[in-house]
Design a protein around this motif. Structure first.
Motif, PDB file in Angstrom:
ATOM      1  N   SER A  41       0.833  -1.212   0.000  1.00 49.99           N
ATOM      2  CA  SER A  41       0.000   0.000   0.000  1.00 49.99           C
ATOM      3  C   SER A  41       0.863   1.256   0.000  1.00 49.99           C
ATOM      4  CB  SER A  41      -0.936   0.008   1.218  1.00 49.99           C
ATOM      5  OG  SER A  41      -1.817  -1.090   1.165  1.00 49.99           O
ATOM      6  N   GLN A  80      -6.904   0.212  -0.607  1.00 52.48           N
ATOM      7  CA  GLN A  80      -7.242  -0.980   0.199  1.00 52.48           C
ATOM      8  C   GLN A  80      -8.421  -0.680   1.122  1.00 52.48           C
ATOM      9  OE1 GLN A  80      -3.882  -2.572   2.303  1.00 52.48           O
ATOM     10  NE2 GLN A  80      -4.994  -4.407   2.911  1.00 52.48           N
ATOM     11  N   ASP A 152      -5.408  -2.028  -5.008  1.00 52.15           N
ATOM     12  CA  ASP A 152      -4.753  -2.507  -3.782  1.00 52.15           C
ATOM     13  C   ASP A 152      -5.625  -3.580  -3.130  1.00 52.15           C
ATOM     14  OD1 ASP A 152      -3.048  -2.790  -1.688  1.00 52.15           O
ATOM     15  OD2 ASP A 152      -3.149  -0.703  -1.002  1.00 52.15           O
ATOM     16  N   GLU A 153      -5.228  -4.803  -3.265  1.00 54.16           N
ATOM     17  CA  GLU A 153      -5.959  -5.964  -2.731  1.00 54.16           C
ATOM     18  C   GLU A 153      -7.425  -5.975  -3.194  1.00 54.16           C
ATOM     19  OE1 GLU A 153      -4.665  -8.033   0.136  1.00 54.16           O
ATOM     20  OE2 GLU A 153      -2.872  -6.880   0.647  1.00 54.16           O
TER      21      GLU A 153
HETATM   22 MG    MG Z   1      -1.855  -2.950   2.105  1.00 57.25          MG
END
Ligand code: MG
Ligand code: ADP
Length: 222
Positions: A41, A80, A152-153
């Motif tokens: 991140s 995220q 992000d994810e």
């Molecule tokens: Mg992260």
């Protein structure tokens, strides 16, 4: 399209990124694997020009430090943590981002249907479940077909069905040659579709093809 060299970022005395290099060609789909806390991140926040850093980042020839606004215009970013306004409805959210992206909201609503959120349009973002919010966040990042997508994810907390909805849309964008960079802390089917994948460890990226088995096993959870 994306050139990162000698990227360093510390918080206090903790070195999170310690001389990271990454080069991504236009149209590539690149996956970053790494356990929680490995700096994924932080890397994305540097690329978005949201935090400062040492070293060089160039996105389509622009530096996020000096041309943050221009860089963010080119990138569809899915953070995220959901960055959407909780008191806005889904409809209002998409209209808002369509306005910002100077696009018709039609594309956004079509993608909303595609990720199975068509019935949530009058709900407030704050009333959505975590997985729904994550899918909405994907819609916001991807609907305008930006030059670059940074996710992000994006599918880490989704059930199988939602994961495959998003994955199939991502693959369609990949076919359209949109440059895609995404992170995950889980071993995913995504590895099969990535052009290249890297493991984040010790503040740098290691090619999963050449990374030794120990580093791979340590960095990934299945
Ligand atoms: Mg992260
Ligand atoms: P990942 O996304 O791979 O889980 P992060 O980039 O979120 O990793 O975090 C990497 C490390 O940096 C962690 O140790 C985290 O605690 C630290 N960190 C991230 N952001 C901050 C911040 N704003 N202030 C202090 N430490 C931070």
């Amino acid at each position: 399209m994306i050139e990162i060299s000698h990227l360093r970022k510390s918080f206090g005395t903790t070195d999170v990124l310690s001389g990271l290099d990454l080069s991504i060609n236009a149209g590539e789909l690149v996956v970053l694997l790494g356990p929680n806390g490995s700096g994924k991140s932080t890397l994305f926040r540097c690329m978005m020009g949201l935090i400062d850093y040492d070293g060089q980042i160039s996105i389509d020839g622009l530096s996020p430090l000096t041309h943050g606004k221009a860089v963010r215009k080119e990138i569809g970013f899915m953070p995220q943590q959901c960055g959407l306004h909780l008191d806005m409805t889904v409809d209002e959210t998409l209209e808002f981002y369509a306005l910002i992206r100077k696009q018709s909201s039609e594309h956004a609503f079509r993608l909303l249907e595609q990720v199975n959120l068509g019935s949530t349009r009058t709900m407030k973002v704050g009333e959505l479940s975590g997985g729904m919010r994550q899918r909405l966040s994907y819609v916001v990042a991807a609907f305008a077909r930006p030059k670059v997508l940074i996710l992000d994810e994006p599918i880490s907390n989704l059930d199988r069905e939602s994961q495959s909805l998003i994955l199939s849309h991502l693959l369609a964008l990949h076919e359209e040659k949109i440059t895609i960079l995404l992170s995950t802390h889980l071993k995913h089917d995504m590895l099969d579709v990535a052009d290249r994948s890297f493991v984040m460890s010790e503040g740098r990226l290691w090619d999963t093809v050449t990374a030794d088995t120990y580093a791979m096993e340590g960095a990934m959870q299945s």
